[in-house]
Design a protein around this motif. Structure first.
Motif, PDB file in Angstrom:
ATOM      1  N   GLY A 156       9.718 -16.573 -10.555  1.00 18.45           N
ATOM      2  CA  GLY A 156       9.325 -18.347 -10.990  1.00 18.45           C
ATOM      3  C   GLY A 156       8.719 -18.714 -11.913  1.00 18.45           C
ATOM      4  N   LEU A 157       7.890 -17.187 -12.564  1.00 19.48           N
ATOM      5  CA  LEU A 157       7.022 -18.069 -14.184  1.00 19.48           C
ATOM      6  C   LEU A 157       7.508 -17.231 -15.587  1.00 19.48           C
ATOM      7  CD1 LEU A 157       3.483 -16.624 -12.585  1.00 19.48           C
ATOM      8  CD2 LEU A 157       4.261 -18.772 -12.928  1.00 19.48           C
ATOM      9  N   LEU A 158       7.655 -17.960 -15.958  1.00 20.88           N
ATOM     10  CA  LEU A 158       7.199 -17.121 -17.663  1.00 20.88           C
ATOM     11  C   LEU A 158       6.535 -16.627 -18.259  1.00 20.88           C
ATOM     12  CD1 LEU A 158       9.501 -20.802 -18.169  1.00 20.88           C
ATOM     13  CD2 LEU A 158      10.484 -18.742 -17.259  1.00 20.88           C
ATOM     14  N   PRO A 159       7.301 -15.315 -18.682  1.00 22.87           N
ATOM     15  CA  PRO A 159       5.972 -14.745 -19.736  1.00 22.87           C
ATOM     16  C   PRO A 159       4.756 -15.454 -20.808  1.00 22.87           C
ATOM     17  CG  PRO A 159       8.111 -14.097 -20.684  1.00 22.87           C
ATOM     18  CD  PRO A 159       8.501 -15.564 -19.698  1.00 22.87           C
ATOM     19  N   GLN A 160       5.455 -16.507 -21.220  1.00 18.79           N
ATOM     20  CA  GLN A 160       4.105 -17.616 -22.092  1.00 18.79           C
ATOM     21  C   GLN A 160       3.391 -18.709 -21.007  1.00 18.79           C
ATOM     22  OE1 GLN A 160       7.427 -18.098 -21.948  1.00 18.79           O
ATOM     23  NE2 GLN A 160       8.196 -19.890 -22.543  1.00 18.79           N
ATOM     24  N   ASP A 161       3.542 -18.683 -19.971  1.00 21.78           N
ATOM     25  CA  ASP A 161       2.747 -19.475 -19.026  1.00 21.78           C
ATOM     26  C   ASP A 161       1.434 -18.083 -18.500  1.00 21.78           C
ATOM     27  OD1 ASP A 161       4.412 -21.150 -18.156  1.00 21.78           O
ATOM     28  OD2 ASP A 161       5.565 -19.550 -16.400  1.00 21.78           O
ATOM     29  N   TYR A 162      -0.009 -18.885 -18.641  1.00 22.21           N
ATOM     30  CA  TYR A 162      -1.110 -18.335 -18.574  1.00 22.21           C
ATOM     31  C   TYR A 162      -1.399 -18.516 -17.460  1.00 22.21           C
ATOM     32  CZ  TYR A 162      -5.349 -16.684 -19.416  1.00 22.21           C
ATOM     33  OH  TYR A 162      -6.518 -16.275 -19.549  1.00 22.21           O
ATOM     34  N   VAL A 163      -2.067 -16.790 -16.809  1.00 24.58           N
ATOM     35  CA  VAL A 163      -1.701 -16.239 -14.949  1.00 24.58           C
ATOM     36  C   VAL A 163      -3.146 -16.179 -14.458  1.00 24.58           C
ATOM     37  CG1 VAL A 163      -1.382 -15.461 -12.921  1.00 24.58           C
ATOM     38  CG2 VAL A 163       0.459 -15.964 -14.776  1.00 24.58           C
ATOM     39  N   VAL A 164      -3.328 -17.075 -14.146  1.00 25.94           N
ATOM     40  CA  VAL A 164      -5.172 -17.033 -13.041  1.00 25.94           C
ATOM     41  C   VAL A 164      -5.083 -16.674 -12.089  1.00 25.94           C
ATOM     42  CG1 VAL A 164      -7.643 -18.275 -13.215  1.00 25.94           C
ATOM     43  CG2 VAL A 164      -5.993 -18.590 -14.795  1.00 25.94           C
ATOM     44  N   PRO A 165      -5.597 -15.338 -12.000  1.00 24.68           N
ATOM     45  CA  PRO A 165      -5.858 -14.560 -10.076  1.00 24.68           C
ATOM     46  C   PRO A 165      -7.173 -14.574 -10.208  1.00 24.68           C
ATOM     47  CG  PRO A 165      -5.857 -13.161 -12.017  1.00 24.68           C
ATOM     48  CD  PRO A 165      -5.855 -14.015 -12.367  1.00 24.68           C
ATOM     49  N   SER A 166      -7.707 -14.729  -8.503  1.00 21.90           N
ATOM     50  CA  SER A 166      -8.780 -14.360  -8.239  1.00 21.90           C
ATOM     51  C   SER A 166      -9.004 -13.252  -8.233  1.00 21.90           C
ATOM     52  CB  SER A 166      -8.703 -14.810  -6.286  1.00 21.90           C
ATOM     53  OG  SER A 166      -8.045 -13.895  -6.475  1.00 21.90           O
ATOM     54  N   TYR A 167      -8.765 -12.202  -7.274  1.00 23.72           N
ATOM     55  CA  TYR A 167      -9.098 -10.791  -7.341  1.00 23.72           C
ATOM     56  C   TYR A 167      -8.487  -9.797  -6.291  1.00 23.72           C
ATOM     57  CZ  TYR A 167     -11.754 -12.054  -3.014  1.00 23.72           C
ATOM     58  OH  TYR A 167     -12.088 -12.804  -1.995  1.00 23.72           O
ATOM     59  N   ARG A 168      -7.422 -10.308  -5.387  1.00 24.50           N
ATOM     60  CA  ARG A 168      -6.204  -9.700  -4.910  1.00 24.50           C
ATOM     61  C   ARG A 168      -5.361 -10.048  -5.433  1.00 24.50           C
ATOM     62  NH1 ARG A 168      -7.841  -9.029   0.299  1.00 24.50           N
ATOM     63  NH2 ARG A 168      -9.214 -11.099   0.828  1.00 24.50           N
ATOM     64  N   GLU A 169      -4.777  -9.795  -6.220  1.00 27.24           N
ATOM     65  CA  GLU A 169      -3.581 -10.463  -6.742  1.00 27.24           C
ATOM     66  C   GLU A 169      -2.802  -9.142  -7.170  1.00 27.24           C
ATOM     67  OE1 GLU A 169      -4.478 -13.845  -5.162  1.00 27.24           O
ATOM     68  OE2 GLU A 169      -5.524 -13.421  -6.859  1.00 27.24           O
ATOM     69  N   HIS A 170      -2.963  -8.219  -6.758  1.00 24.52           N
ATOM     70  CA  HIS A 170      -2.373  -6.816  -7.484  1.00 24.52           C
ATOM     71  C   HIS A 170      -0.708  -6.570  -7.791  1.00 24.52           C
ATOM     72  CE1 HIS A 170      -6.354  -6.025  -6.184  1.00 24.52           C
ATOM     73  NE2 HIS A 170      -6.189  -5.832  -5.072  1.00 24.52           N
ATOM     74  N   ALA A 171      -0.011  -7.132  -6.846  1.00 30.62           N
ATOM     75  CA  ALA A 171       1.807  -7.499  -6.680  1.00 30.62           C
ATOM     76  C   ALA A 171       1.922  -8.096  -8.034  1.00 30.62           C
ATOM     77  CB  ALA A 171       1.699  -7.995  -5.556  1.00 30.62           C
ATOM     78  N   LEU A 172       0.899  -9.517  -8.276  1.00 31.79           N
ATOM     79  CA  LEU A 172       1.144 -10.055  -9.203  1.00 31.79           C
ATOM     80  C   LEU A 172       1.650  -9.768 -10.099  1.00 31.79           C
ATOM     81  CD1 LEU A 172       1.877 -13.089 -10.062  1.00 31.79           C
ATOM     82  CD2 LEU A 172      -0.376 -13.497  -9.669  1.00 31.79           C
ATOM     83  N   ALA A 173      -0.303  -8.718 -10.092  1.00 28.92           N
ATOM     84  CA  ALA A 173      -0.529  -7.847 -12.035  1.00 28.92           C
ATOM     85  C   ALA A 173       0.572  -7.504 -12.080  1.00 28.92           C
ATOM     86  CB  ALA A 173      -2.158  -7.490 -11.703  1.00 28.92           C
ATOM     87  N   PHE A 174       0.848  -6.199 -10.793  1.00 29.55           N
ATOM     88  CA  PHE A 174       1.862  -5.174 -11.691  1.00 29.55           C
ATOM     89  C   PHE A 174       3.392  -6.023 -11.600  1.00 29.55           C
ATOM     90  CE2 PHE A 174       5.082  -1.671  -9.529  1.00 29.55           C
ATOM     91  CZ  PHE A 174       4.991  -1.415 -10.808  1.00 29.55           C
ATOM     92  N   ALA A 175       3.562  -7.100 -11.490  1.00 26.77           N
ATOM     93  CA  ALA A 175       5.009  -7.836 -12.178  1.00 26.77           C
ATOM     94  C   ALA A 175       4.491  -8.737 -13.246  1.00 26.77           C
ATOM     95  CB  ALA A 175       5.220  -8.918 -10.473  1.00 26.77           C
ATOM     96  N   ARG A 176       3.174  -8.690 -13.685  1.00 23.93           N
ATOM     97  CA  ARG A 176       2.905  -9.251 -14.882  1.00 23.93           C
ATOM     98  C   ARG A 176       2.915  -7.986 -16.262  1.00 23.93           C
ATOM     99  NH1 ARG A 176       4.444 -14.450 -16.186  1.00 23.93           N
ATOM    100  NH2 ARG A 176       2.625 -14.411 -17.740  1.00 23.93           N
ATOM    101  N   GLY A 177       3.195  -6.504 -15.667  1.00 30.65           N
ATOM    102  CA  GLY A 177       3.374  -5.329 -16.583  1.00 30.65           C
ATOM    103  C   GLY A 177       1.529  -4.702 -16.775  1.00 30.65           C
ATOM    104  N   VAL A 178       0.921  -5.464 -15.888  1.00 31.65           N
ATOM    105  CA  VAL A 178      -0.742  -4.848 -15.974  1.00 31.65           C
ATOM    106  C   VAL A 178      -0.577  -3.805 -15.063  1.00 31.65           C
ATOM    107  CG1 VAL A 178      -3.416  -5.630 -15.075  1.00 31.65           C
ATOM    108  CG2 VAL A 178      -1.607  -7.107 -16.130  1.00 31.65           C
ATOM    109  N   GLU A 179      -1.142  -2.651 -15.178  1.00 34.21           N
ATOM    110  CA  GLU A 179      -0.908  -0.820 -15.091  1.00 34.21           C
ATOM    111  C   GLU A 179      -2.191  -1.119 -13.955  1.00 34.21           C
ATOM    112  OE1 GLU A 179       0.554   1.422 -16.029  1.00 34.21           O
ATOM    113  OE2 GLU A 179       1.819   0.854 -17.677  1.00 34.21           O
TER     114      GLU A 179
END
Length: 396
Positions: free
Chosen positions: A94-117
């Motif tokens: 539901g997010l767009l590339p220009q949205d700024y995402v602020v995680p806590s410390y267990r958002e591993h799947a979210l990080a992966f979806a945003r392209g983080v290795e």
């Protein structure tokens, strides 16, 4: 909004104002007859659902590998995300590339979806780097370990987006916030902020203060709370008598309560919320009800405070199994697809292990370099104290 809450949708006493639980897909992967939010995922077809499964499955395998690395002494701590993959991947849809995402410390799947290795996540927990990934490239903030500390920062960023837009209207000049990039012409929608935290963090004062400011300044921010039922060893029923989504009304913002193991429902809720936020209608709170299938961290032993019956009950609601059933039942994916994802997941796990074993911890003294943008008396005093303290130990 969905119909009134039914007894089946509530796990306890029904209080006034408790929101119904949004669901689109049940535990068996069957689509439910509730079209209220379904239009928001009408464009989610075979390709999108297979990609969601891939992200969830690869994350699950990575998570297991990271846990094993910690058990083998390669990391001092790890925070598993097992069971929460659908909440994270669904919200990412539901997010767009220009949205700024602020995680806590267990958002591993979210990080992966945003392209983080995944290798960068391991470097963070291994202590090699404080922010291994490119924040500007992924619009994904560094992990925050201190509970709820990231939420005021996210609201401040969202408030700044509003201030930038006001300046643009006044001066006619495009304002670019730190770390934010422009939307493409094909996707020229206003940027917003999405901040993630858990049910345990919801009892911290920073959450209350953040929501007050967000509502007062009409900040374009999504509060996304993953209610995994346990704040370490404290059950959710001890923290709150009502679902967290109910609290939104007290701040004058909209709250949504969604089945966090239903990737389609989470995607629909997030898209609905972000549409409101982008149109200037103010913040939205989403409570994704899910379950932490594993330990809070690798320093935790959930068998000390959870029953096997409870864990077995929630294991039947595993979001990964639910999506796999949907894909198989609707003949959207064959055996070769699932085998291919398994192979990719194993390759990712192997690469994570390779990187973890060669990643050296960063020099502790570098922490003093990042407290302030310029040299500061306090940090220099702290650096001097650390050197004297460290020199007091005998060399081996």
């Amino acid at each position: 909004m969905p119909a009134e809450l039914t007894p089946e949708q509530s796990s306890g006493k029904i209080y006034p104002g408790v929101l119904p639980l949004l669901r689109i897909m049940d535990e068996e992967g069957a689509i439910l007859e509730d079209g209220t939010f379904s239009p928001y995922v009408q464009d989610v077809g075979e390709a999108e659902l297979k990609e969601a499964y891939r992200q969830m499955k690869v994350t699950r395998r990575f998570d297991d590998e990271a846990t094993a690395l910690q058990r083998q002494g390669q990391m001092s701590l790890w925070a598993p995300s097992r069971g929460q993959e659908a909440a994270q991947v669904g919200s990412a849809m539901g997010l767009l590339p220009q949205d700024y995402v602020v995680p806590s410390y267990r958002e591993h799947a979210l990080a992966f979806a945003r392209g983080v290795e995944f290798t960068d996540l391991v470097k963070f927990f291994r202590g090699s780097e404080t922010s291994p990934w490119d924040i500007k490239k992924h619009n994904f903030h560094p992990y925050t370990v201190v509970l709820a500390a990231q939420v005021p920062h996210a609201v401040g960023y969202a408030m700044a987006l509003n201030f930038d837009r006001e300046l643009e209207e006044t001066t006619g000049e495009k304002q670019m916030g730190q770390g934010q990039f422009s939307a493409s012409e094909e996707n020229a929608q206003p940027a917003a902020v999405a901040v993630y935290f858990g049910d345990g963090s919801s009892t911290e004062g920073e959450i209350h203060e953040s929501m007050v400011f967000a509502a007062s300044y009409n900040a374009p921010v999504l509060f996304f709370v993953q209610n995994n039922q346990w704040a370490i060893s404290v059950p959710f029923k001890t923290q709150s008598r009502v679902p967290l989504s109910t609290r939104a009304a007290g701040y004058g913002i909209e709250g949504l309560r969604v089945d966090g193991n239903d990737v389609l429902a989470v995607a629909a809720a997030t898209r609905y919320a972000m549409k409101k936020i982008r149109s200037g209608e103010g913040p939205v709170l989403i409570e994704a009800e899910t379950y932490r299938l594993g330990a809070h961290t690798t320093a935790d032993d959930p068998t000390k405070y959870r029953t096997g019956e409870e864990e077995n009950e929630y294991a039947q609601r595993d979001p990964l199994i639910r999506l796999e059933k949907y894909l198989r039942h609707n003949k959207l994916a064959d055996e070769s697809f699932f085998e291919g994802v398994d192979q990719e997941a194993q390759q990712v796990a192997s690469e994570v292990r390779r990187v973890a074993l060669v990643a050296e911890p960063a020099e502790y003294e570098t922490n003093f370099d990042f407290a302030y943008a310029k040299p500061h008396t306090q940090t220099e005093n702290d650096r001097r104290f650390y050197r004297e303290y460290n020199a007091g130990f005998e060399e081996e």
